[in-house]
Design a protein around this motif. Structure first.
Motif, PDB file in Angstrom:
ATOM      1  N   VAL A 123       0.578  -1.378   0.492  1.00  0.00           N
ATOM      2  CA  VAL A 123       0.217  -0.367   0.459  1.00  0.00           C
ATOM      3  C   VAL A 123       0.929   1.775   0.355  1.00  0.00           C
ATOM      4  N   ARG A 124       0.808   2.319  -0.594  1.00  0.00           N
ATOM      5  CA  ARG A 124       0.629   3.507  -0.010  1.00  0.00           C
ATOM      6  C   ARG A 124      -0.438   4.721   0.435  1.00  0.00           C
ATOM      7  N   ALA A 125       0.120   5.730   1.134  1.00  0.00           N
ATOM      8  CA  ALA A 125      -0.922   6.797   2.203  1.00  0.00           C
ATOM      9  C   ALA A 125      -0.059   7.969   2.393  1.00  0.00           C
ATOM     10  N   ALA A 126      -0.855   8.497   2.553  1.00  0.00           N
ATOM     11  CA  ALA A 126      -0.470  10.141   2.917  1.00  0.00           C
ATOM     12  C   ALA A 126       0.250  10.266   4.501  1.00  0.00           C
ATOM     13  N   GLN A 127       0.765  10.826   4.995  1.00  0.00           N
ATOM     14  CA  GLN A 127       1.173  10.926   5.926  1.00  0.00           C
ATOM     15  C   GLN A 127       0.388  12.589   6.950  1.00  0.00           C
ATOM     16  N   ILE A 128       0.442  12.545   7.741  1.00  0.00           N
ATOM     17  CA  ILE A 128      -0.875  13.632   8.492  1.00  0.00           C
ATOM     18  C   ILE A 128      -0.799  14.627   9.586  1.00  0.00           C
ATOM     19  N   LEU A 129      -1.009  15.482   9.335  1.00  0.00           N
ATOM     20  CA  LEU A 129      -0.488  16.237  10.853  1.00  0.00           C
ATOM     21  C   LEU A 129      -1.775  16.505  11.379  1.00  0.00           C
ATOM     22  N   ALA A 130      -2.055  16.901  12.967  1.00  0.00           N
ATOM     23  CA  ALA A 130      -3.053  16.779  13.494  1.00  0.00           C
ATOM     24  C   ALA A 130      -2.447  16.859  14.580  1.00  0.00           C
ATOM     25  N   THR A 131      -3.573  17.626  15.021  1.00  0.00           N
ATOM     26  CA  THR A 131      -3.962  17.940  17.128  1.00  0.00           C
ATOM     27  C   THR A 131      -5.172  17.495  17.462  1.00  0.00           C
ATOM     28  N   HIS A 132      -5.082  18.386  18.354  1.00  0.00           N
ATOM     29  CA  HIS A 132      -6.558  17.606  19.841  1.00  0.00           C
ATOM     30  C   HIS A 132      -7.710  18.854  19.928  1.00  0.00           C
ATOM     31  N   PRO A 133      -8.836  18.862  19.692  1.00  0.00           N
ATOM     32  CA  PRO A 133      -9.653  20.082  20.186  1.00  0.00           C
ATOM     33  C   PRO A 133      -9.375  20.818  21.302  1.00  0.00           C
ATOM     34  N   PRO A 191       0.900   4.376  20.629  1.00  0.00           N
ATOM     35  CA  PRO A 191       1.201   4.518  21.957  1.00  0.00           C
ATOM     36  C   PRO A 191       0.896   6.452  21.624  1.00  0.00           C
ATOM     37  N   ALA A 192       1.460   7.034  20.493  1.00  0.00           N
ATOM     38  CA  ALA A 192       1.456   8.824  20.260  1.00  0.00           C
ATOM     39  C   ALA A 192       0.262   9.065  19.872  1.00  0.00           C
ATOM     40  N   THR A 193      -0.596   8.254  19.399  1.00  0.00           N
ATOM     41  CA  THR A 193      -2.100   8.633  19.127  1.00  0.00           C
ATOM     42  C   THR A 193      -2.678   8.679  20.580  1.00  0.00           C
ATOM     43  N   SER A 194      -2.758   7.774  21.760  1.00  0.00           N
ATOM     44  CA  SER A 194      -3.234   7.440  23.283  1.00  0.00           C
ATOM     45  C   SER A 194      -3.025   8.653  23.420  1.00  0.00           C
ATOM     46  N   ASP A 195      -1.667   9.247  23.290  1.00  0.00           N
ATOM     47  CA  ASP A 195      -1.135  10.509  23.918  1.00  0.00           C
ATOM     48  C   ASP A 195      -1.646  11.963  23.567  1.00  0.00           C
ATOM     49  N   LEU A 196      -1.557  11.892  22.283  1.00  0.00           N
ATOM     50  CA  LEU A 196      -2.210  12.961  21.658  1.00  0.00           C
ATOM     51  C   LEU A 196      -3.967  13.304  22.142  1.00  0.00           C
ATOM     52  N   LEU A 197      -4.747  11.854  22.251  1.00  0.00           N
ATOM     53  CA  LEU A 197      -5.950  11.528  22.408  1.00  0.00           C
ATOM     54  C   LEU A 197      -6.210  12.619  24.112  1.00  0.00           C
ATOM     55  N   ALA A 198      -4.642  12.273  25.131  1.00  0.00           N
ATOM     56  CA  ALA A 198      -4.853  12.319  26.427  1.00  0.00           C
ATOM     57  C   ALA A 198      -4.051  13.964  26.725  1.00  0.00           C
ATOM     58  N   ARG A 199      -4.302  14.206  25.141  1.00  0.00           N
ATOM     59  CA  ARG A 199      -3.324  15.784  25.376  1.00  0.00           C
ATOM     60  C   ARG A 199      -2.650  16.014  25.889  1.00  0.00           C
ATOM     61  N   HIS A 200      -1.969  14.611  26.005  1.00  0.00           N
ATOM     62  CA  HIS A 200       0.231  15.306  26.666  1.00  0.00           C
ATOM     63  C   HIS A 200       1.113  15.383  25.278  1.00  0.00           C
ATOM     64  N   LEU A 201       0.370  15.757  23.857  1.00  0.00           N
ATOM     65  CA  LEU A 201       1.529  15.892  23.214  1.00  0.00           C
ATOM     66  C   LEU A 201       1.059  17.594  22.574  1.00  0.00           C
ATOM     67  N   THR A 207       1.345   8.238   9.684  1.00  0.00           N
ATOM     68  CA  THR A 207       0.751   7.824   9.047  1.00  0.00           C
ATOM     69  C   THR A 207      -1.201   8.549   8.471  1.00  0.00           C
ATOM     70  N   LEU A 208      -1.722   8.250   7.473  1.00  0.00           N
ATOM     71  CA  LEU A 208      -3.132   8.796   7.567  1.00  0.00           C
ATOM     72  C   LEU A 208      -4.197   6.703   8.756  1.00  0.00           C
ATOM     73  N   PRO A 209      -3.713   6.383   7.493  1.00  0.00           N
ATOM     74  CA  PRO A 209      -4.578   5.587   8.382  1.00  0.00           C
ATOM     75  C   PRO A 209      -5.001   4.719  10.198  1.00  0.00           C
ATOM     76  N   ALA A 210      -3.576   5.083  10.326  1.00  0.00           N
ATOM     77  CA  ALA A 210      -3.847   5.597  11.747  1.00  0.00           C
ATOM     78  C   ALA A 210      -4.788   6.479  13.284  1.00  0.00           C
ATOM     79  N   ILE A 211      -5.096   7.476  11.956  1.00  0.00           N
ATOM     80  CA  ILE A 211      -6.017   7.829  13.028  1.00  0.00           C
ATOM     81  C   ILE A 211      -7.450   8.631  12.472  1.00  0.00           C
ATOM     82  N   THR A 212      -7.451   7.911  11.170  1.00  0.00           N
ATOM     83  CA  THR A 212      -8.988   7.510  10.418  1.00  0.00           C
ATOM     84  C   THR A 212      -9.723   7.858  11.038  1.00  0.00           C
TER      85      THR A 212
END
Length: 327
Positions: A123-133, A191-201, A207-212
């Motif tokens: 597969v191929r995929a985009a990377q995505i820059l994201a933050t929390h609300p 683990p990185a996504t979990s910390d973003l959701l917890a607002r530690h980041l 990679t985009l599919p990890a947080i779609t």
């Protein structure tokens, strides 16, 4: 050479080719197959492996097991598979990370060309820059302003040090006049996504599919994707190219490799099964729905892709001074 002799020779070559294909197709594994994933669970690589595993089990007639080895930024998985018996029963599931590891870790203990045989670029995929609300940042312009207002103080999560997310942010920094941030690295996207959701980041590159799914649910705020065109899975998310970095176009890839020395008919049979699994409706629908583009290209095309990635990213690794231990 007469037309008759040419025709006979062509027929003979076609027969040999058909025989080789038949031999490739008749190889079957004799015990369970291990898909060794170079990331922690819940990362996009892990998703790819776990979507593929049941479809491969059905095609190969042996159980296909997923084994996560995310230690050392994926180096442990790469080293483990490089040393494995070259019989087709141990397969590495990885991405650009394997090329970047060779570039950034002089003592990695392997080389992509010398230690592995590419089987399938999956597969191929985009990377995505994201933050929390809660960050207050709603778009890529707001992100650049926040970084510049607090230089060196915003923490940006990366699934791995020296991985494609790291390279992408460094390229963005080069394209926008410098983005001094504090990187926080993890043993995979989960683990990185979990910390973003917890607002530690403050932000995350991944990679985009990890947080779609989290983006669709509103739990994560997407800022921009790294490919030249918007991604069909999240069509409302702009690209870096159309906003703050004209011409920016970086996509990541993921695929499957085996240790060097696996016989060619075995590699061919594995690719045939993997490509068929990827193109099956259930697998392709699941992967494309998350933001992957199914490629299913074979060994020669995949080998060229790894070479292209090496040439493209070597300069970025040097310029940014990215180094990692060999494990």
């Amino acid at each position: 050479m007469t037309l008759h002799r040419r025709g006979a020779l062509g027929a003979a070559l076609a027969t040999l080719g058909a025989a080789a294909t038949a031999r490739a197709a008749t190889w079957t594994p004799t015990r369970p197959i291990r898909l060794v994933v170079s990331s922690a669970p819940a990362a996009s690589l892990d998703t790819l492996a776990r979507v593929l595993a049941p479809a491969l089990t059905a095609r190969l007639g042996q159980t296909v097991l997923v084994e996560n080895q995310g230690g050392g930024n994926g180096l442990l998985a790469m080293q483990s598979v490089a040393r494995a018996e070259p019989d087709g029963h141990t397969i590495l599931v990885t991405g650009d990370a394997i090329v970047l590891a060779e570039l950034a870790a002089p003592n990695a203990g392997f080389t992509v060309r010398g230690s592995f045989t590419p089987v399938t670029q999956a597969v191929r995929a985009a990377q995505i820059l994201a933050t929390h609300p809660g960050s207050g940042v709603r778009d890529i312009e707001g992100y650049l302003a926040a970084v510049r207002a607090r230089p060196g103080r915003l923490n940006v999560g990366l699934p791995a040090w020296g991985g494609i997310a790291h390279v992408v942010h460094e390229l963005l920094s080069q394209a926008t006049g410098g983005l001094p941030v504090e990187y926080v690295t993890y043993r995979g996207g989960g683990p990185a996504t979990s910390d973003l959701l917890a607002r530690h980041l403050d932000a995350l590159v991944i990679t985009l599919p990890a947080i779609t799914e989290q983006v669709r649910q509103g739990a994560i705020v997407p800022l921009a994707v790294t490919t030249g065109a918007r991604d069909a899975a999240l069509p409302d998310v702009p690209t870096l190219a159309e906003t703050v970095a004209p011409g920016f176009d970086v996509e990541s890839w993921q695929g499957l490799l085996v240790p060097k020395g696996v016989p060619a008919p075995v590699v061919a049979a594995l690719h045939e099964a993997i490509a068929a699994a990827l193109r099956s409706a259930a697998v392709e629908d699941r992967l494309t729905g998350l933001g992957f583009a199914v490629v299913a290209e074979g060994p020669e095309v995949f080998a060229r892709r790894t070479e292209e990635s090496t040439h493209r990213f070597a300069g970025v690794i040097r310029a940014a001074g990215i180094r990692q231990a060999g494990g």
